[in-house]
Design an enzyme around this catalytic site. Structure first.
Site, PDB file in Angstrom:
ATOM      1  N   HIS A 237       0.949  -1.189   0.032  1.00 29.02           N
ATOM      2  CA  HIS A 237      -0.123  -0.007  -0.109  1.00 29.02           C
ATOM      3  C   HIS A 237       0.934   1.211   0.152  1.00 29.02           C
ATOM      4  CE1 HIS A 237      -3.617   2.122   1.099  1.00 29.02           C
ATOM      5  NE2 HIS A 237      -2.757   3.112   1.531  1.00 29.02           N
ATOM      6  N   CYS A 238       0.914   2.034  -1.173  1.00 27.48           N
ATOM      7  CA  CYS A 238       1.700   3.191  -1.175  1.00 27.48           C
ATOM      8  C   CYS A 238       0.769   4.518  -0.684  1.00 27.48           C
ATOM      9  CB  CYS A 238       2.238   3.183  -2.647  1.00 27.48           C
ATOM     10  SG  CYS A 238       3.433   4.422  -2.778  1.00 27.48           S
ATOM     11  N   PRO A 239       1.372   5.100   0.284  1.00 21.39           N
ATOM     12  CA  PRO A 239       0.806   6.321   0.743  1.00 21.39           C
ATOM     13  C   PRO A 239       1.039   7.415  -0.076  1.00 21.39           C
ATOM     14  CG  PRO A 239       2.300   5.859   2.236  1.00 21.39           C
ATOM     15  CD  PRO A 239       2.374   4.792   1.287  1.00 21.39           C
TER      16      PRO A 239
ATOM     17  N   GLY B 199      -1.593   6.865  -2.616  1.00 21.93           N
ATOM     18  CA  GLY B 199      -2.887   7.010  -2.189  1.00 21.93           C
ATOM     19  C   GLY B 199      -3.584   6.064  -2.592  1.00 21.93           C
TER      20      GLY B 199
END
Lengths: 160, 375
Positions: B206-208, B211
């Site tokens: 999950h890449c912040p 997003g």
């Protein structure tokens, strides 16, 4: 295109054909993550449809999915072309996968009309279930008493 | 032989008798060619006209946000994504405004052109990676979950009941885990993202910054984004330095000058991480692994001597081509197709066309801020 004359007729006649059970054909992961379904014949369908017809349907679907996910010259060309156009080309062109999915939807509808619906079964397109299962709905006819002996054994064996 | 023939003829006759009774089963598929922007279908029965149609994304059980009528799908926390946007836009804006005129006139006008092309490509890939469905697996329908539950219970009376399945993939044993939230056995390489509360196919991470989750459907966009961003960062860094050294004699003090040179600072600090990340993902692609698998050491020979990656094609070039140029599957969670959410419990369970995940017990949700469905 519909077997039933109009959709609202299905509602009105629902009392004479009701959903008895659902069978789920699971994925076969023996060759990796490519989309392939098990061809094992479920016991709930034994009295409803011939084994060969069912296996043909699943094998044809597997072939369609293999064609959609095939990695070869055409898919590389499509991928490179899309990359060079920053994937904008898909605004005016559909991917090979989408084209094959349309063929699959047409095939499933044709199978339902010709083979499955006359036997009181209905196949749901696997894309509706996230390509996880092929869902086959088993209907039983509550209207007539004579021919319900086969279907009542199906509904009797599974608790709802 | 003749007995078998008679039996099959009897079966065919019975089927024909039964066929008339099943003609009323509607075989129209709910998935066939319904455009996303089609107007709502009229209610099938006069008595049901009171129900308003809801779109699937409005009742989506995960913790995602949808925009543009379900066409854009992102994670719930998007603050860091806006930071990414601001950093890229600000840095490129300053570069194009203050450095490009000098470079175009003193060196070559190709510099702003190449910079512009890179910038457009970076933004395109960023939006594609951020807004696409990463390959979310729709949750099991109640019937499917019940069927799985029966299968698990029938396997034995051991407590706790087995929640893993083993499959043999290309000679390697892989364990499929049961997801309690989605009520499915996760396919190989799928994982459940706790931030988005979805199972994602070929889950990478999950890449912040983007997003969104990075999974099967948007991994190539994520990879092209970080590679092109590395090139853009190096490009801007190199040419701003060139500009600074070329105009070393002139007066370059003061706030305005510092602002003009800020791209250098941003690029200097980000180039290490972005180039490093690009290199890491290039290694992952060439060995056909996900970040998730690499971190867990799933295919590491440290686990056992016979451990190997069953998904690798054995060839670096094939692995790269498969990851970047392979076929792009369409979204399984077809969030933009309108379906009616039936509040009547009886009709929902009987209607094969109703495949909305929010069956009987689920509350209705509003368009923004989808709530979790407690199963």
């Amino acid at each position: 295109m519909d077997v039933c004359p109009q959709f609202h007729n299905l509602q009105e006649l629902r009392h004479s054909a009701s959903l008895a059970n659902k069978v789920f054909i699971q994925r076969d992961y023996s060759e990796g993550t490519t989309c392939k379904f098990q061809t094992k014949f479920p016991s709930e369908l034994e009295s409803r449809i011939e084994r060969t017809l069912f296996e043909d349907t699943v094998k044809t679907l597997n072939n369609y999915y293999a064609e959609a996910e095939k990695i070869g010259g055409q898919s590389y060309f499509e991928g490179c072309l899309a990359c060079t156009t920053a994937y904008l080309i898909f605004l005016c062109m559909e991917t090979r996968y989408e084209k094959v999915l349309k063929k699959i939807a047409k095939y499933i509808q044709e199978q339902n009309e010709k083979i499955y619906a006359p036997r009181g079964l209905l196949i749901t397109d696997p894309i509706e279930r996230g390509m996880r299962v092929i869902e086959i709905s088993i209907y039983e006819d509550r209207g007539s008493s004579g021919s319900s002996s086969g279907s009542s054994s199906v509904s009797g064996s599974t608790a709802r | 032989m003749s007995q078998l023939l008679h039996a099959s003829l009897d079966q065919q006759q019975q089927n024909q008798q039964q066929s008339g009774q099943y003609d009323q089963i509607c075989t129209r598929s709910s998935s066939s060619s319904i455009p996303a922007t089609e107007a709502a279908e009229p209610a099938p029965c006069p008595g049901q006209r009171g129900r308003s149609p809801r779109r699937k994304w409005q009742v989506f059980p995960g913790r995602n946000r949808f925009y543009c009528d379900g066409r854009i799908m992102m994670a719930r926390q998007t603050g860091v994504f806006y930071l990414t946007l601001v950093l890229i836009l600000l840095t490129c804006g300053l570069f194009f405004t203050f450095d490009c005129p000098f470079l175009a006139s003193n060196l070559t006008p190709a510099i702003p052109v190449v910079g512009g092309v890179l910038f457009v490509f970076v933004m395109g890939m960023l939006f594609r990676a951020s807004f696409s469905d990463p390959g979310v697996l729709p949750r099991a329908t109640p019937d499917e979950a019940a069927d799985l539950g029966r299968q698990i219970d029938s396997l034995g009376c051991s407590r706790p009941p087995p929640r893993t399945r083993e499959v043999l993939i290309n000679g390697q044993t892989v364990k499929l885990k049961y997801c309690f939230t989605c009520k499915i056995f996760r396919p190989p390489r799928a994982s459940h993202c706790s931030l988005c509360d979805n199972c994602v196919e070929r889950f990478d991470h999950h890449c912040p910054w983007v997003g969104n989750c990075v999974g099967r459907r948007n991994y190539r966009f994520f990879y092209l984004f970080i590679v092109s961003l590395s090139l853009l960062t190096l490009f801007i860094f190199a040419f701003v330095i060139t500009h600074i050294f070329s105009s070393a004699g002139s007066n370059r003090t003061g706030f305005l000058s510092a602002l003009k040179d800020s791209p250098v600072v941003v690029c200097f600090f980000s180039v290490w991480s972005i180039v490093g990340l690009s290199g890491f993902h290039t290694y992952l692609i060439s060995s056909n692994q996900t970040t998730n698998e690499d971190i867990k050491g799933s295919w590491s020979t440290k686990r056992s001597k016979d451990n190997y990656n069953p998904y690798s094609y054995g060839n670096i070039l094939t692995n790269c081509c498969a990851a970047l140029c392979g076929p792009l599957p369409p979204r399984s969670v077809r969030s933009t197709i309108r379906t009616k959410v039936r509040s009547d419990v009886k009709h929902t369970s009987e209607d094969p066309d109703s495949d909305v995940q929010s069956a009987p017990c689920a509350p209705e949700v509003s368009a923004r801020g989808t709530t979790r469905f407690g199963y």
